[in-house]
Scaffold this active site. Structure first.
Site, PDB file in Angstrom:
ATOM      1  N   LYS A 155     -16.656  12.612   1.297  1.00  0.00           N
ATOM      2  CA  LYS A 155     -16.260  11.976   2.003  1.00  0.00           C
ATOM      3  C   LYS A 155     -16.545  12.003   3.234  1.00  0.00           C
ATOM      4  O   LYS A 155     -15.854  10.997   4.540  1.00  0.00           O
ATOM      5  CB  LYS A 155     -14.234  12.927   1.630  1.00  0.00           C
ATOM      6  CG  LYS A 155     -14.123  12.638   0.297  1.00  0.00           C
ATOM      7  CD  LYS A 155     -12.357  13.440   0.434  1.00  0.00           C
ATOM      8  CE  LYS A 155     -12.757  14.628   0.695  1.00  0.00           C
ATOM      9  NZ  LYS A 155     -14.195  15.875  -0.602  1.00  0.00           N
ATOM     10  N   GLU A 184     -10.888  21.749  10.252  1.00  0.00           N
ATOM     11  CA  GLU A 184     -12.758  21.832  10.429  1.00  0.00           C
ATOM     12  C   GLU A 184     -13.057  23.045  10.594  1.00  0.00           C
ATOM     13  O   GLU A 184     -12.976  24.165  11.118  1.00  0.00           O
ATOM     14  CB  GLU A 184     -13.418  20.677  11.678  1.00  0.00           C
ATOM     15  CG  GLU A 184     -12.310  19.397  11.313  1.00  0.00           C
ATOM     16  CD  GLU A 184     -13.400  18.289  10.321  1.00  0.00           C
ATOM     17  OE1 GLU A 184     -14.687  18.097  10.792  1.00  0.00           O
ATOM     18  OE2 GLU A 184     -13.533  18.252   9.560  1.00  0.00           O
ATOM     19  N   ARG A 185     -14.683  22.857   9.961  1.00  0.00           N
ATOM     20  CA  ARG A 185     -15.372  24.252  10.124  1.00  0.00           C
ATOM     21  C   ARG A 185     -15.386  23.918  11.919  1.00  0.00           C
ATOM     22  O   ARG A 185     -15.937  22.896  11.949  1.00  0.00           O
ATOM     23  CB  ARG A 185     -16.687  24.291   9.030  1.00  0.00           C
ATOM     24  CG  ARG A 185     -15.769  24.125   7.600  1.00  0.00           C
ATOM     25  CD  ARG A 185     -17.056  23.907   6.599  1.00  0.00           C
ATOM     26  NE  ARG A 185     -16.880  23.872   5.984  1.00  0.00           N
ATOM     27  CZ  ARG A 185     -16.410  22.880   4.602  1.00  0.00           C
ATOM     28  NH1 ARG A 185     -16.368  22.393   5.252  1.00  0.00           N
ATOM     29  NH2 ARG A 185     -15.795  23.004   3.450  1.00  0.00           N
TER      30      ARG A 185
END
Length: 469
Positions: A155, A184-185
């Site tokens: 993705k 998000e990382r």
């Protein structure tokens, strides 16, 4: 009027005000703690002056009796050109070590969608150069596209390719991009920021992040803040805005984390009972008017690859195009690992994409669907038991599968294979040649991971097959 903290459980804070002086729903509050202010947002009135609020920053060290100040206004975020090229959080505070945002204009993060009478009425396809997407599930200008898939099926890589393919065209046409990182990382956010800088797209892009370690309240409000920024560009400047979200499922998770603490009874599979409302408040604001368009591409994590999961179903209801990623395709090495039979778009009609495009896409779907029906028969009895017509369909369907693969520009450093983008005319011409039987005698591997078909009937031969291997 000031209040005091009565209780704090994680990101949920109970505050008491004098009866009759409670702040309104979704009003912003500020709680002073050790020289810093914790922003809160009113979520529920509990009666007798008590209310329940959601913290948008860490509540570590918060104690009962702490003073809380009502601001008399909802949460606000700076908007305008000063945000271009910057990385901010859901309150507009910089995350890139830059100076504070120099914008005198601020807008509330909660807004109503445009009235129905102002919505754009026409449907226009947007082609991104990815063959299988442009052919079977083309984007809609001013619409919403979802990339659905479980863990590890590509993705984020596919979203990155869309960013590289579309953002440049949008910037050159005077548009802007707003990237929303929900949960998000930090590593992913940093890589994306560097990529925008290296490609020269940063001056036309705003990045709004709620990192994975941010409180759930902050992650829950990141899409709202980003939409306020995007709406300002659309409504004030009449610009086309590309609105990118990775990952909208983490927005749902943030709602799940806070829902129980806010006193709500869980619904199906443990999701919050107001799942549809929370998603609707975000999705319905992603709208296009005659002044400008907001075109959205959203990555959607699908738990356990189950497209019947309530969160996946709730997101799917709002979309104009659905790109479904398949773990089976990924395991077979058919990248992008998109399921051609379940991916759809409302632009795939003769009146929008044209009669030729619609006819080719329909033929491709029919061939691939018939091939899927025959897979088990082939596995048990072999190709010899099929009728001549079915053998031809299988032969061409396998070639179509391989032709619809292609190497990505954003993955060149990992694969060593130069990425390609293909014009829709070349995609249609290639599929027509395969369906007509021109390539029945070509090796399947000659069609794997290529761009457009060469003009002649001959393909790359042994050298191309060796590279594909």
């Amino acid at each position: 009027m000031d209040g005091t903290v009565e209780r704090a459980i994680g990101s949920v804070v109970d505050v008491r005000f004098a009866p009759g002086h409670e702040p309104a729903m979704f009003e912003a509050l500020l709680c002073e703690l050790g020289g810093r202010a914790i922003p809160l947002e009113v979520q529920a009135h509990l009666g007798e002056g008590r209310l329940r609020a959601l913290a948008l920053a860490s509540t570590l060290g918060l104690q009962r009796g702490a003073k809380v100040k009502a601001t008399g206004a909802p949460l606000m975020v700076p908007v305008g050109d000063a945000l271009l090229g910057r990385v901010v959080d859901c309150l507009g505070d910089p995350m890139d070590d830059g100076p504070p945002i120099a914008s005198e204009t601020r807008a509330p993060i909660h807004r109503s969608p445009p009235p129905l009478s102002e919505h754009a009425r026409h449907v226009e396809p947007v082609f991104c150069g990815i063959k299988i997407v442009d052919l079977l599930a083309p984007f809609v200008r001013g619409g919403k596209t979802g990339l659905f898939g479980g863990a590890g099926v590509g993705k984020t890589l596919l979203l990155g390719e869309f960013i590289a393919a579309i953002t440049g065209d949008s910037a050159r046409a005077g548009g802007v991009a707003v990237f929303v990182g929900v949960g998000e990382r930090i590593r992913e956010g940093h890589e994306l920021w560097r990529e925008f800088q290296e490609t020269g797209l940063a001056p036309r892009t705003v990045l709004v992040f709620g990192a994975m370690d941010a409180p759930p309240g902050a992650r829950l409000r990141v899409p709202h803040a980003a939409l306020t920024i995007a709406e300002h560009f659309r409504d004030r400047d009449g610009k086309d805005v590309l609105f990118l979200v990775d990952n909208i499922y983490r927005f749902v998770q943030a709602g799940m984390e806070t829902s129980g603490s806010l006193g709500r009874t869980p619904s199906r599979v443990g999701y919050q009972p107001n799942l549809l409302t929370e998603l609707g408040e975000v999705q319905e604001r992603i709208a296009s008017t005659e002044r400008g368009a907001i075109t959205s591409v959203q990555a959607v994590y699908v738990p356990a690859d189950d497209l019947d999961d309530p969160a996946a179903v709730a997101v799917m209801e709002h979309l104009d195009a659905r790109v479904i990623l398949s773990r089976k395709k990924a395991a077979a090495g058919l990248y992008p690992a998109i399921d051609p039979l379940r991916s759809t778009s409302r632009a795939s009609t003769p009146t929008v994409v044209g009669a030729r495009h619609h006819a080719v896409a329909t033929e491709v779907r029919h061939a691939l669907a018939r091939y899927q029906e025959l897979v088990d028969v082939i596995a048990m009895l072999g190709m010899d038991e099929l009728s001549p017509e079915d053998r031809r369909i299988v032969l061409r369907a396998r070639r179509l599968e391989r032709f619809l693969t292609q190497p990505f520009v954003v993955s060149e450093a990992f694969t060593g294979r130069r990425g390609v983008r293909v014009a829709i005319e070349d995609t249609l011409a290639g599929c027509e040649r395969i369906l007509a039987g021109e390539l029945d005698h070509a090796d399947e591997l000659d069609l794997y991971m290529i761009g457009a078909l060469p003009a002649g009937a001959q393909l790359g031969g042994a050298s191309a097959r060796e590279e594909a291997r």
